[in-house]
Design an enzyme around this catalytic site. Sequence first.
Site, short mmCIF file in Angstrom:
data_model
loop_
_atom_site.label_atom_id
_atom_site.label_comp_id
_atom_site.label_asym_id
_atom_site.label_seq_id
_atom_site.Cartn_x
_atom_site.Cartn_y
_atom_site.Cartn_z
N CYS A 1 0.58 -1.61 -0.05
CA CYS A 1 -0.10 0.19 0.36
C CYS A 1 0.80 1.23 -0.12
CB CYS A 1 -1.17 0.22 1.41
SG CYS A 1 -2.56 1.12 0.60
N HIS B 1 -3.54 -5.12 1.98
CA HIS B 1 -3.27 -5.55 3.84
C HIS B 1 -3.88 -7.21 4.37
CE1 HIS B 1 -2.48 -1.15 4.47
NE2 HIS B 1 -2.76 -0.91 3.83
N1 LIG Z 1 -3.35 2.06 3.07
C1 LIG Z 1 -2.00 2.96 3.48
O1 LIG Z 1 -1.11 2.30 3.16
C2 LIG Z 1 -2.61 4.09 2.66
C3 LIG Z 1 -1.85 4.77 1.79
C4 LIG Z 1 -2.12 6.07 1.18
N2 LIG Z 1 -2.25 6.31 2.33
C5 LIG Z 1 -3.50 6.53 1.28
O2 LIG Z 1 -4.63 6.44 1.18
O3 LIG Z 1 -3.87 5.93 -0.22
#
Ligand SMILES: NC(=O)CC[C@H](N)C(=O)O
Length: 245
Positions: A98, A195
């Site tokens: 992510c 995740h």
């Molecule tokens: N779940 C995350 O790592 C989010 C990644 C990034 N901050 C987004 O909102 O796309």
Amino acid sequence: MGNNYEINIVHLYPDLLNLYGDRGNIACMEKRLKWRGIDAKVHMCTNQDSSIDLKAADIIFVGGGSDREQEIVCSLLLEKKEELKAYAENGGVLVAVCGGYQLLGKYYKTANTKIEGLGILDIYTDAGDTRLISNVVLECEKFDQPIVGFENHAGRTYIGENHTPLGKVKFGNGNTGDSGYEGVIYKNVIATYLHGPLLPKNPQLCDYILECALKRKYDDFDGLKPLDDELENKANKYIADKYVR
Ligand SMILES: NC(=O)CC[C@H](N)C(=O)O
């Protein structure tokens, strides 16, 4: 089953990028190596460390986080941009989830700013006006099991032609919400929005990553032996007890 193989896992900034228990991916890789008699050494690189020693790295992992933490981590990683690029180009195993995934590209545009990326992958991420939040099921031809996890990201990631998606979206949103694909595999870089933690849910993907690292490090390595069912079930219970609260 003893052997003298050893894998060094570098966990980048678990103090900043560890959304939804992404550190469970480290525990899963560590255990799945040790259950085969292969030693695993985990080196955590935190915001307090003055430098990152990537020379000994066999697997590098970076997890997800909010835009604010990503900005901090990216400014730290940009100091190592060339070394990280050379590591990936040279077949180094790099797993990114992510927020960590987004930082590997040309840039990550958030709602408020544009974060310069590491340029390791031919991808870029634009800000979305909604968050893509869903359980995800991917089809990946490398494995006979689907890849499963969940996503929660505002970013929309666009990947270059010479990159292979990690999988075809069978359920969920994926890289952009409408491309039909999710994640990226480029050489031994595996990057994804999933995740879960990802690897305990997807043992075949975990073993694939471990094999990439072992084959790159040891010429005589001839593949990971499958875990017996009892141990596979024990693996799931270990992660559930330790990380699923
Ligand atoms: N779940 C995350 O790592 C989010 C990644 C990034 N901050 C987004 O909102 O796309």
